[in-house]
Design a protein around this motif. Structure first.
Motif, PDB file in Angstrom:
ATOM      1  N   VAL A 251       0.717  -1.211  -0.161  1.00  0.00           N
ATOM      2  CA  VAL A 251       0.023   0.035   0.096  1.00  0.00           C
ATOM      3  C   VAL A 251       0.913   1.337  -0.079  1.00  0.00           C
ATOM      4  CG1 VAL A 251      -1.653   1.562   1.419  1.00  0.00           C
ATOM      5  CG2 VAL A 251      -2.147  -1.174   1.062  1.00  0.00           C
ATOM      6  N   ARG A 252       2.075   1.147   0.876  1.00  0.00           N
ATOM      7  CA  ARG A 252       2.904   2.375   0.958  1.00  0.00           C
ATOM      8  C   ARG A 252       3.669   2.677  -0.315  1.00  0.00           C
ATOM      9  NH1 ARG A 252       5.072   2.050   7.028  1.00  0.00           N
ATOM     10  NH2 ARG A 252       3.325   2.354   8.167  1.00  0.00           N
TER      11      ARG A 252
ATOM     12  N   GLU B 122       2.513   1.638  -3.347  1.00  0.00           N
ATOM     13  CA  GLU B 122       1.591   2.312  -4.457  1.00  0.00           C
ATOM     14  C   GLU B 122       1.188   3.962  -4.291  1.00  0.00           C
ATOM     15  OE1 GLU B 122       0.167   0.875  -7.195  1.00  0.00           O
ATOM     16  OE2 GLU B 122       1.590  -0.675  -6.974  1.00  0.00           O
ATOM     17  N   HIS B 123       1.019   3.995  -2.762  1.00  0.00           N
ATOM     18  CA  HIS B 123       0.674   5.530  -2.312  1.00  0.00           C
ATOM     19  C   HIS B 123       1.810   6.254  -2.777  1.00  0.00           C
ATOM     20  CE1 HIS B 123      -0.839   8.889  -0.208  1.00  0.00           C
ATOM     21  NE2 HIS B 123       0.150   8.883   0.505  1.00  0.00           N
TER      22      HIS B 123
ATOM     23  N   PRO C 156       0.189   9.555  -5.176  1.00  0.00           N
ATOM     24  CA  PRO C 156      -0.107   9.716  -4.010  1.00  0.00           C
ATOM     25  C   PRO C 156      -1.547  10.409  -3.880  1.00  0.00           C
ATOM     26  CG  PRO C 156       1.477  11.286  -4.851  1.00  0.00           C
ATOM     27  CD  PRO C 156       1.556  10.330  -5.365  1.00  0.00           C
TER      28      PRO C 156
ATOM     29  N   PRO D 187      -6.596   6.926  -5.215  1.00  0.00           N
ATOM     30  CA  PRO D 187      -7.155   5.875  -3.992  1.00  0.00           C
ATOM     31  C   PRO D 187      -6.440   4.605  -4.293  1.00  0.00           C
ATOM     32  CG  PRO D 187      -8.794   6.307  -5.377  1.00  0.00           C
ATOM     33  CD  PRO D 187      -7.931   7.188  -5.815  1.00  0.00           C
ATOM     34  N   ILE D 188      -6.398   3.687  -3.208  1.00  0.00           N
ATOM     35  CA  ILE D 188      -5.967   2.546  -3.230  1.00  0.00           C
ATOM     36  C   ILE D 188      -7.202   1.634  -2.764  1.00  0.00           C
ATOM     37  CG2 ILE D 188      -4.331   0.702  -2.497  1.00  0.00           C
ATOM     38  CD1 ILE D 188      -2.218   2.926  -2.230  1.00  0.00           C
TER      39      ILE D 188
ATOM     40  N   ASN E  73      -2.727   2.986   8.499  1.00  0.00           N
ATOM     41  CA  ASN E  73      -2.316   3.828   7.541  1.00  0.00           C
ATOM     42  C   ASN E  73      -3.566   4.824   7.498  1.00  0.00           C
ATOM     43  OD1 ASN E  73       0.175   2.760   6.381  1.00  0.00           O
ATOM     44  ND2 ASN E  73      -1.120   0.914   6.880  1.00  0.00           N
TER      45      ASN E  73
ATOM     46  N   ILE F  54      -3.501   7.600   4.407  1.00  0.00           N
ATOM     47  CA  ILE F  54      -3.609   6.952   2.926  1.00  0.00           C
ATOM     48  C   ILE F  54      -5.194   6.810   2.623  1.00  0.00           C
ATOM     49  CG2 ILE F  54      -2.851   5.177   1.379  1.00  0.00           C
ATOM     50  CD1 ILE F  54      -0.394   4.546   3.136  1.00  0.00           C
ATOM     51  N   ASP F  55      -5.361   7.369   1.130  1.00  0.00           N
ATOM     52  CA  ASP F  55      -6.496   7.196   0.760  1.00  0.00           C
ATOM     53  C   ASP F  55      -6.976   5.863   0.568  1.00  0.00           C
ATOM     54  OD1 ASP F  55      -9.069   7.908  -0.199  1.00  0.00           O
ATOM     55  OD2 ASP F  55      -8.529   8.960  -1.957  1.00  0.00           O
ATOM     56  N   LEU F  56      -7.688   5.273   1.379  1.00  0.00           N
ATOM     57  CA  LEU F  56      -8.004   3.865   1.035  1.00  0.00           C
ATOM     58  C   LEU F  56      -9.595   3.634   0.843  1.00  0.00           C
ATOM     59  CD1 LEU F  56      -5.868   1.896   3.773  1.00  0.00           C
ATOM     60  CD2 LEU F  56      -5.281   2.338   1.239  1.00  0.00           C
TER      61      LEU F  56
ATOM     62  N   SER G 103      -8.786  11.858  -5.417  1.00  0.00           N
ATOM     63  CA  SER G 103      -9.079  11.929  -3.694  1.00  0.00           C
ATOM     64  C   SER G 103     -10.732  12.382  -3.628  1.00  0.00           C
ATOM     65  CB  SER G 103      -8.255  13.080  -3.505  1.00  0.00           C
ATOM     66  OG  SER G 103      -8.367  14.246  -3.916  1.00  0.00           O
TER      67      SER G 103
END
Length: 718
Positions: free
Chosen positions: A194-195, A197-198, A202, A205-206, A225, A228-230, A405
Motif C-alpha cells: 500500500v505504501r 503504491e501510495h 499519492p 485511491p487504493i 495507515n 493514506i486514501d483507502l 481523492s
C-alpha cells in the motif's frame, strides 16, 4: 527488494486431452530478500516443466502481454518509503456503451481448475500476482489489491477479472497452502505494498477488496495507515468470527482422526456458498426454462466433483492453522475499528451459514466512520463466486469508484456494459417496462412526428427537459429507450440519492443504485457544466422532487422555478434543448394519500416529518412554488396497467445565440417556450392515446404473443 517473475498455470484440467489452455499471471514477491521464488524459466505446473518460458526484451515470447518490473525499497534508517516504479503501460482509452466486461465467461469451475495448479507446494512466501486476463486498464486507473479468504489462493475474483481489469490495476495476494506467516506478518506485507503504491500515486485511491479473512486484513491495514486514501470493500468480513460456528470447529478438528479429515473441507463447501448460484453464473437468463434446467444440471454435475479439491487447499494442518489465524485476525481487526478512517463498503449475505454476516454488517456500519452496507439476501458466504454478483456494478452503484481523492461524477463515470444492460432489462426493469409498454415518439426538424428517437440528436451536447411523473415512474423505460440507441442519459437527480439519507444498515442493492450505474448525477450547476462540456445527453427535470411528489389534482402540471438558468447554461455550450412530454401515470396508479392526507393521520405524520427533515434542500423560497417540496412516500392504489407515452418535441438550437447569456428577457422567452412545448406535447399525448388500440396491457400481451416482441407493438398513428 521486490522481485518479479512469471508463471503460467492451466485453467482446464482435461484428463484425456493433449491440448490445454494456459492462464498466465504476473507475480511480485514482496517477501524478504532471502526468500526463494521459482524463476520464470523453471516453474513446474501439472507435472510439466516450462524451461522454454523465456523473456526477450522484456516481452513474453509465448503471446503474453509485455509487463515491466516494479521495484521498491524501504529506507532502513528512517522508515520512509522510496519507490522506483516502472508501471505496466496503460492505454489511454474510453469505454463505450455496452463494452464487454466478460461477466459470465468465467465460473467457479475455472477457480478450481486454476487453484489446482496454484496450490502446488513451491516453498515460497506470500506474493502478489496479476492475472493477465485482466488486460490493461484505462489511464490513471487506481490500484486494487485483492485479499483472499481462508483459502489463500487469491482467485476469489475469478468471475470479475476482466471487468475490474478495465478500470483498476488489479493485484491479488496468494498465500501458499503450507505458508505459516502470522497475521501481523501479512498485515506488514500488505501495508508495504500500500505504501509503495501510495508513494507512486499519492493523489490516487487504493482499493482493498477483502473476502472474509481478507476483510480483517484490510481493516487492520487501514487502521495502521489512516493518512493514506483507502477504499475498503469487505465481502462477508470475518470480524464476526467470535460469534460464528467456526470458533467451535477448532477443538473438534483437533480431536478428529486423520482418516475423517478429508470429508471436512468437502462438507464445508456446501455451507460456504450456494452451489446452485455458483452453477448459474454462465446461464443466460433469456433461455427457455427447459434449457436452463438442462444447463444447470450439467454445470452441477461438473462442479460437484471439483469441490473435493478443497481437501488439497485445506490439508489438516493448514485448516487448523487457518482457523487459528482467523481467530487472531478477527481479534486484531476488532480492536482497531475506531482507528479506521477509510471509506468502507460492506457486502453482506443473507444466507451466510459460516458467519453471521447480516448482523455483522449492522455492527460495522455503526462502528466505522464512513461505512456503506449492501445486503444480498439470497447469497451465501462465497458471494464473489456466485451468480448475480458483479463486483464492478456494485462499486459503481454505490458511488465508490473514483480515480482521484474526490469523486467526480463526470470523469469517473464508467458506462453500462452489455452484461449490465441485459441484467437491467431481464431482472430489474423488464417486468415494469413490459407492464407500461412505452410508446416513444419524436419530432423531426420539419415538424413531422415519428415513432422512435429519430428526432433526437445523436451527438451532444443535448439537454432533454421534461415533466417528472409521479415517483419518477418514467425513468426506467426512458433510460432503456435511449440505451437501445447507444445513448447514455446522464440524469440530474436529487442529492438524497447520493448522500446516504435514504440508506440503512440492511439496504439492498436496489433500483436507486441502478440509477447511478446508468449515469445519474447530483443536480448541481457544476455537474451540468461538466456534462455539457463533455457533449453528454443530459436529462433535466426543472420541477424536481416537487413535481415527482405532487399532490392530488396536480397530475401533468408543470411546477417549475422562476429562474431560467438551464437555458443560459445550454447557450454557453451551444447545446440543443429537446423538450419532451410524458403521460401515463394515471393509467397505472391512483394517488389516494398525498402529503396533506398523511399529515392528518396520527403517528404517520411524525414519520413523514422525519423523512422531510432529513431530506436535502437544493432550493430556497426565492425559487417559487417548486421550492415548497415536501418529501414523503405517497399512498398509491395500483390499476390494471395502461401505457406510457413519450413525445420529444422539435429540437431547439442554442448554438450561435450568445445573447442568451446576457439578455435575461430573451432567455426568459426561450424558457417559457420550452415549458409551453412540453405542455403541448402532453396535451397531444393525452388526446392521441385514446386512439391507441393497444393501450391496455391485455391487448398488448395478446398482440405480442402472436406477432412480435413487446417493443414493436404499435400505438396510435401520429
Amino acid at each position: 527488494m521486490a522481485s518479479v517473475s512469471f508463471f503460467r498455470i492451466s485453467p482446464y484440467f482435461l484428463t484425456n486431452s493433449e491440448s490445454r489452455g494456459w492462464f498466465q499471471v504476473r507475480v511480485q514477491n514482496l517477501g524478504s530478500s532471502d526468500s526463494t521464488l521459482p524463476s520464470s524459466d523453471s516453474y513446474v505446473a501439472n507435472g510439466t516443466s516450462f524451461n522454454g518460458h523465456k523473456e526477450k526484451n522484456g516481452a513474453l515470447i509465448d503471446g503474453g502481454t509485455r509487463v515491466e518490473e516494479e521495484r521498491a525499497v524501504i529506507n532502513g534508517e528512517n522508515g520512509r518509503l522510496k519507490s522506483i516504479l516502472e508501471k505496466k503501460k496503460v492505454k489511454d482509452f474510453s469505454l463505450e456503451v455496452f463494452w464487454d466486461d466478460g461477466y459470465g465467461t468465467k465460473t467457479v469451475k475455472d477457480y478450481f481448475h486454476v487453484a489446482k495448479e496454484m496450490i502446488m507446494p513451491d516453498g515460497g512466501p506470500p506474493r502478489w500476482f496479476c492475472p493477465l486476463e485482466c488486460g490493461q486498464p484505462r489511464k490513471n486507473s487506481p490500484t486494487l489489491l485483492f485479499l483472499p479468504g481462508m483459502d489463500g489462493v487469491g482467485l476469489g475474483l475469478t468471475l470479475h477479472h476482466k471487468a475490474l481489469g478495465k478500470v483498476f490495476e488489479v493485484w491479488c495476494l496468494h498465500i501458499p497452502v503450507y505458508d505459516r506467516t502470522p497475521f501481523e506478518g501479512l498485515v506488514k506485507l500488505v501495508e508495504e505494498t500500500v505504501r509503495i503504491e501510495h508513494a507512486a500515486s499519492p493523489n490516487r485511491p487504493i482499493y482493498l477488496v477483502g473476502d472474509s479473512f481478507g476483510g480483517c486484513l484490510a481493516l487492520a491495514v487501514a487502521a495502521r495507515n489512516p493518512k493514506i486514501d483507502l477504499v475498503l470493500i469487505l465481502a462477508n468480513p470475518a470480524t464476526s468470527f467470535g460469534r460464528s460456528q467456526l470458533e467451535h470447529l477448532l477443538p473438534i478438528l483437533e480431536a478428529l482422526p486423520d482418516g475423517l479429515h478429508n470429508a471436512v473441507p468437502y462438507l464445508l463447501s456446501f455451507v460456504m456458498g450456494d452451489p446452485l448460484k455458483m452453477a448459474m453464473v454462465d446461464i443466460e437468463n433469456r433461455l427457455l426454462p427447459k434449457s436452463k434446467i438442462e444447463q444447470l444440471s450439467g454445470n452441477l454435475t461438473a462442479l460437484l466433483p471439483l469441490l473435493s479439491g478443497l481437501t488439497d487447499i485445506f490439508p489438516r494442518e493448514t485448516l487448523l492453522w487457518k482457523l487459528k489465524l482467523l481467530n487472531s485476525a478477527a481479534a486484531y481487526a476488532n480492536s482497531c475499528l475506531q482507528a479506521v478512517k477509510a471509506e468502507v463498503l460492506v457486502l453482506a449475505s443473507g444466507k451466510d451459514y459460516i458467519l453471521p454476516s447480516g448482523d455483522e454488517a449492522k455492527r460495522l456500519k455503526s462502528s466505522l466512520r464512513n461505512c456503506t452496507v449492501r445486503l444480498f439476501k439470497e447469497h451465501g458466504h462465497a458471494i464473489l463466486l456466485e451468480d448475480g454478483i458483479n463486483l464492478l456494478t456494485i462499486i459503481k452503484g454505490t458511488c465508490k469508484y473514483r480515480c482521484s481523492s474526490r469523486l467526480d461524477f463526470v470523469s469517473d463515470f464508467v458506462p453500462p456494459s452489455m452484461s449490465e444492460f441485459k441484467y437491467i432489462h431481464d431482472e430489474v426493469n423488464g417486468l415494469f417496462c413490459f407492464a407500461t409498454g412505452a410508446a416513444v415518439f419524436s419530432t423531426l426538424d420539419d415538424g413531422r412526428i415519428v415513432r422512435g428517437l429519430a428526432g433526437v440528436p445523436k451527438e451532444g451536447p443535448v439537454l432533454l427537459v421534461g415533466y417528472h411523473m409521479l415517483m419518477g415512474f418514467e425513468l426506467q423505460p426512458l433510460s432503456e429507450a435511449f440505451l437501445r440507441e447507444n445513448i447514455v442519459l446522464r440524469g440530474l437527480a436529487h442529492p438524497s440519492l447520493f448522500n446516504g439519507t435514504i440508506e440503512n444498515s440492511s439496504s439492498e442493492f436496489s433500483q436507486l443504485d441502478w440509477y447511478k450505474v446508468l449515469g445519474a448525477v447530483p443536480v448541481t450547476a457544476n455537474n451540468i457544466f461538466k456534462l455539457l462540456s463533455k457533449n453528454s445527453h443530459v436529462l433535466l427535470y426543472p420541477g424536481g422532487a416537487r413535481e415527482a411528489l405532487h399532490y392530488k389534482g396536480e397530475e401533468y402540471k408543470l411546477i417549475w422555478p422562476n429562474r431560467q438558468e438551464f437555458v443560459r447554461m445550454a447557450a454557453r455550450f451551444g447545446a440543443t434543448i429537446v423538450p419532451f412530454g410524458t403521460v401515463g401515470e394515471d393509467d397505472i396508479v391512483e394517488l389516494v394519500l398525498d402529503y396533506n392526507d398523511l399529515m392528518k393521520i396520527p403517528f404517520v405524520n411524525e414519520f413523514v416529518r422525519k423523512i422531510d427533515r432529513t431530506a436535502a434542500r437544493i432550493r430556497d423560497e426565492s425559487q417559487g412554488e417548486v421550492a415548497n417540496q415536501k418529501h414523503y412516500i405517497p399512498g398509491l392504489l395500483p390499476k390494471l396497467p395502461g401505457r406510457f407515452y413519450f413525445l420529444f418535441g422539435k429540437p431547439i438550437e442554442t448554438k450561435g445565440k450568445e445573447e442568451l447569456l446576457k439578455d435575461r428577457n430573451y432567455a426568459n422567452e426561450l424558457y417559457l417556450q420550452v415549458k409551453s412545448e412540453i405542455k403541448h406535447n402532453m396535451d397531444y399525448l393525452l388526446k392521441k392515446r385514446e386512439e391507441d388500440p393497444y393501450r391496455s396491457i391485455i391487448d398488448r400481451t395478446l398482440y405480442g404473443a402472436i406477432n412480435s416482441r413487446w417493443q414493436d407493438i404499435p400505438a396510435f398513428d401520429p
